[in-house]
Write a protein that holds these residues in place. Structure first.
Motif, short mmCIF file in Angstrom:
data_model
loop_
_atom_site.label_atom_id
_atom_site.label_comp_id
_atom_site.label_asym_id
_atom_site.label_seq_id
_atom_site.Cartn_x
_atom_site.Cartn_y
_atom_site.Cartn_z
N LEU A 105 1.62 -12.04 4.89
CA LEU A 105 1.90 -11.90 3.46
C LEU A 105 2.78 -10.68 3.18
CD1 LEU A 105 -1.60 -12.85 2.03
CD2 LEU A 105 0.52 -14.15 1.77
N ALA A 106 2.59 -9.61 3.96
CA ALA A 106 3.44 -8.42 3.80
C ALA A 106 4.89 -8.76 4.15
CB ALA A 106 2.93 -7.29 4.69
N ASP A 107 5.09 -9.54 5.24
CA ASP A 107 6.44 -9.95 5.62
C ASP A 107 7.09 -10.81 4.54
OD1 ASP A 107 5.72 -10.36 9.17
OD2 ASP A 107 6.40 -8.62 8.03
N LEU B 280 8.50 -4.68 -2.51
CA LEU B 280 8.03 -3.69 -1.54
C LEU B 280 6.64 -3.17 -1.87
CD1 LEU B 280 11.25 -1.63 -0.74
CD2 LEU B 280 10.25 -3.55 0.50
N ASN B 281 6.32 -2.99 -3.15
CA ASN B 281 5.00 -2.48 -3.51
C ASN B 281 3.91 -3.46 -3.08
OD1 ASN B 281 5.92 -0.08 -4.61
ND2 ASN B 281 6.17 -0.96 -6.65
N ARG B 282 4.12 -4.73 -3.34
CA ARG B 282 3.12 -5.72 -2.92
C ARG B 282 3.08 -5.84 -1.42
NH1 ARG B 282 3.75 -11.10 -6.47
NH2 ARG B 282 1.83 -11.54 -5.31
N ALA B 283 4.24 -5.67 -0.76
CA ALA B 283 4.27 -5.70 0.71
C ALA B 283 3.46 -4.54 1.28
CB ALA B 283 5.70 -5.64 1.22
N LEU B 284 3.61 -3.35 0.68
CA LEU B 284 2.87 -2.18 1.16
C LEU B 284 1.37 -2.35 0.93
CD1 LEU B 284 5.22 0.73 0.08
CD2 LEU B 284 4.64 0.06 2.42
N ASP B 285 1.02 -3.00 -0.18
CA ASP B 285 -0.40 -3.24 -0.44
C ASP B 285 -1.00 -4.15 0.62
OD1 ASP B 285 -2.40 -5.26 -2.35
OD2 ASP B 285 -2.79 -3.13 -2.21
N HIS B 286 -0.27 -5.22 0.98
CA HIS B 286 -0.74 -6.10 2.05
C HIS B 286 -0.78 -5.35 3.39
CE1 HIS B 286 -1.27 -9.87 0.01
NE2 HIS B 286 -0.08 -9.80 -0.54
N LYS C 87 10.41 -2.32 9.40
CA LYS C 87 10.55 -2.95 8.08
C LYS C 87 11.42 -2.13 7.13
CE LYS C 87 5.99 -5.09 8.54
NZ LYS C 87 6.52 -6.43 8.75
N ASN C 88 12.02 -1.04 7.66
CA ASN C 88 12.92 -0.19 6.86
C ASN C 88 12.20 0.35 5.62
OD1 ASN C 88 15.33 1.16 6.34
ND2 ASN C 88 16.17 -0.54 5.14
N VAL C 89 11.00 0.87 5.85
CA VAL C 89 10.17 1.43 4.77
C VAL C 89 10.10 2.94 4.98
CG1 VAL C 89 7.82 1.52 3.87
CG2 VAL C 89 8.83 -0.67 4.48
N PRO C 90 10.15 3.77 3.91
CA PRO C 90 10.09 5.22 4.07
C PRO C 90 8.77 5.67 4.69
CG PRO C 90 10.06 4.61 1.75
CD PRO C 90 10.35 3.37 2.49
N PHE C 91 8.81 6.86 5.26
CA PHE C 91 7.63 7.40 5.95
C PHE C 91 7.70 8.93 5.90
CE2 PHE C 91 5.32 8.95 9.61
CZ PHE C 91 4.20 8.14 9.67
N ILE C 92 6.56 9.56 5.60
CA ILE C 92 6.51 11.03 5.53
C ILE C 92 5.42 11.53 6.46
CG2 ILE C 92 5.86 12.99 4.06
CD1 ILE C 92 7.18 11.60 1.74
N LEU C 93 5.73 12.60 7.19
CA LEU C 93 4.74 13.28 8.01
C LEU C 93 4.59 14.70 7.48
CD1 LEU C 93 2.89 13.29 10.49
CD2 LEU C 93 4.82 14.15 11.83
N ILE C 94 3.33 15.08 7.16
CA ILE C 94 3.03 16.43 6.66
C ILE C 94 2.15 17.14 7.68
CG2 ILE C 94 1.97 17.77 4.82
CD1 ILE C 94 2.40 15.40 2.96
N LEU C 95 2.55 18.35 8.05
CA LEU C 95 1.71 19.22 8.87
C LEU C 95 1.30 20.40 7.99
CD1 LEU C 95 3.62 19.23 12.28
CD2 LEU C 95 1.76 17.75 11.55
N ALA C 96 -0.01 20.67 7.93
CA ALA C 96 -0.53 21.72 7.05
C ALA C 96 -1.42 22.66 7.86
CB ALA C 96 -1.32 21.11 5.90
#
Length: 585
Positions: free
Chosen positions: A317-319, A327-333, A453-462
């Protein structure tokens, strides 16, 4: 006239009295024979008609259970438990079978009950009781010179061992099941053995043997009148042919399979067949059809805790939503896919552990039996002389006691180690967040999927600023409390969006699939503000943190490279005054 029709007419003739009327079970003089005749009719309907038809007969028989023999009562319980399972009430079915096993019955009926209980338990993801019941049934079958249920038991053993990747054992029991079913010329047992052996070959990647066995299973199930098994075999064959590129004939096969399974009331089989069909339609870009098959099945997968199927459904379903640009519904799936996938992996581990536990128990019993045989051999030598008798007896007891102590210690140690490693392998014991290894495993899986899937991604180091000073001023217990509070606040602010882990002493990691830097600023500031209010007991402990943030680039890079950029940003934050956020690049 079909075999099913002949059988039902024969049973009907047995169930009428001399005046041509059906024997009334509600009469006061119900005989054991009359009870058995109607029970046999219910048994026939249980495999050839929708389950409510046989359940209706069972309800008529229920007030007269006091007239049933031990074996007739066992057969009644078997049929009712099977109907409860088809209706989706697996817990009630298992409870009913467990109660029945406490009573008296013949060995062949006990094997029959144990086999059904193991079958229900493995499908309900109750792995330890499933393996225990299967082992008990196999052990009991070895002591019987003749058992009409042996093919079904071996067939189930083949399926269960396939579930834990013990394919060699699966093949051995599958072949035994098929040979035994052919030997007693039982078409229904033969069709069940062929269907499960076909599934095993499918798992092993053996296309031609799997296809041939599925087709034989369908033929023999049709001849036996078992519509449920016909539907299951048709769905399995359709999915096998789908894997090898067939389409038109496969669609017809899926339609027939689902129609049969719906008529029998086997809901679990229906939703599984729909998932198989959705794989086909999704691969051919028929999104509307795939979605129509998947959406009605999700609730059933959740109810049955079929997390592997649920994860696959959300992935498809995400695909589909991504292809539509939602994209929002894809990310939810995708988020629901990740949750279901993690639950499935947990169950898979539990399945392997349950299997290994039962194997360990069997080995322990074998060792105890070997010890008892050795003691018996020593006892045979006792007749030589009383002196030698006493000495050998003492040696036997010493060896037995020593081995018992050793086995007990090994079992206790193995149990403790298993529990400890289970706890430590994935989570940090202080904050309950993912540990370093688990965090980066989940982050890498999420990052790879976002890249595909060409979706953004963030990595946080704290990193907590001046954490050593917190420990020095307030003590290590206060420092532990600060770490727990930081973990809790991170879950409050980012738990629904991403993956959180404690990756070092006072260092934390947050992976946020689908997020951009501007999307997280408010949550980050909210978190930093909340940390200034942290208190441990009655001692104030103001905590600040430094953050290094790196967003995935358009150009391909590994998670390690992304981590290096986030780490460099964290370094800059700490060396430019701390208590700040620095974005890479």
């Amino acid at each position: 006239m079909s075999l099913r029709a002949i059988a039902l007419i024969a049973i009907w003739l047995l169930a009428i009295d001399g005046h041509g009327h059906i024997k009334d079970l509600n009469a006061g003089n119900v005989t054991t024979e009359a009870f058995g005749q109607k029970l046999e009719l219910a048994r026939k309907l249980n495999t050839t008609a929708p389950w409510p038809e046989s359940q209706e007969l069972l309800e008529e028989l229920r007030p007269h259970l006091d007239r049933a023999t031990e074996d007739q009562y066992a057969d009644f319980v078997y049929l009712e438990a099977r109907n409860l399972t088809l209706a989706g009430h697996t817990d009630e079915a298992l409870a009913l079978l467990n109660d029945a096993l406490e009573g008296e019955m013949s060995p062949d009926r006990r094997i029959h009950i144990l086999r059904l209980a193991a079958n229900i338990a493995i499908n309900a993801r109750r792995f330890e009781p499933a393996f225990s019941m299967l082992t008990a049934a196999l052990a009991l079958a070895e002591d019987q010179s003749e058992d009409v249920y042996t093919p079904a038991l071996f067939s189930l053993a083949s399926y269960i061992y396939t579930q834990v990747d013990e394919l060699h054992r699966g093949f051995r029991y599958g072949q035994l099941a098929l040979e035994e079913a052919r030997a007693i010329d039982d078409l229904r047992m033969q069709c069940a053995a062929e269907q499960r052996l076909a599934y095993l070959h499918k798992v092993a990647g053996d296309f031609e043997p799997s296809r041939a066995l599925y087709r034989d299973a369908i033929e023999h199930c049709l001849a036996a009148g078992d519509k449920l098994y016909v539907g299951v075999a048709e769905a399995g064959l359709a999915d096998l042919l789908r894997e090898h590129g067939e389409y038109e004939s496969v669609v017809d096969l899926f339609e027939r399979s689902i129609e049969r399974l719906e008529r029998t009331g086997y809901t679990s089989g229906v939703v599984e067949a729909r998932l198989y069909w959705a794989r086909l339609e999704n691969a051919h870009g028929n999104w509307e059809k795939a979605e129509a098959l998947l959406v009605p099945s999700i609730e059933q997968f959740e109810a049955e805790e079929s997390w592997d199927y649920l994860a696959e459904a959300h992935s498809m379903l995400a695909d589909i939503e991504r292809g539509r640009g939602n994209l929002n519904r894809a990310l939810d799936h995708y988020d629901q896919y990740m949750q279901a996938r993690e639950k499935h992996l947990t169950i898979e581990n539990a399945q392997q552990l349950a299997y290994l536990q039962v194997e360990f128990d069997m080995q322990s019993k074998d060792q105890q039996l070997a010890l008892l045989r050795e003691q018996a051999r020593v006892s045979e030598l006792e007749a030589e002389t009383r002196r030698q008798q006493v000495r050998l007896t003492m040696i036997g007891y010493v060896i037995a006691g020593f081995l018992l102590i050793v086995l007990t210690l090994l079992l206790v140690q193995a149990t403790r180690e298993r529990r400890r490693f289970q706890s430590l392998s994935q989570h940090d014991g202080l904050t309950a967040l993912s540990n370093h290894t688990r965090f980066f495993e989940l982050a890498e899986a999420a990052y790879d999927l976002c890249q595909q899937k060409n979706v953004p991604f963030i990595l946080i180091l704290a990193d907590i600023d001046h954490f050593k000073q917190v420990n020095d001023r307030n003590g290590h217990l206060a420092g532990d409390e600060v770490l727990r509070r930081v973990g809790a606040r991170l879950r409050e602010c980012f738990g629904k969006k991403g993956i959180i882990g404690r990756i070092g002493g006072e260092e934390f990691g947050i992976a946020l699939p689908g997020e951009r830097p501007e999307d997280i600023r408010d949550a980050l500031e909210q978190f930093r503000e909340s940390m200034t209010q942290v208190r441990t007991d009655d001692t104030p402990a103001t905590v600040t943190m430094s953050f290094g943030i790196a967003a995935a680039r358009a150009t391909p890079e590994s998670l390690t490279q992304l981590r290096e950029r986030a780490d460099q940003a964290l370094y800059e934050a700490k060396h430019s005054g701390r208590d700040r956020v620095v974005y890479a690049d």
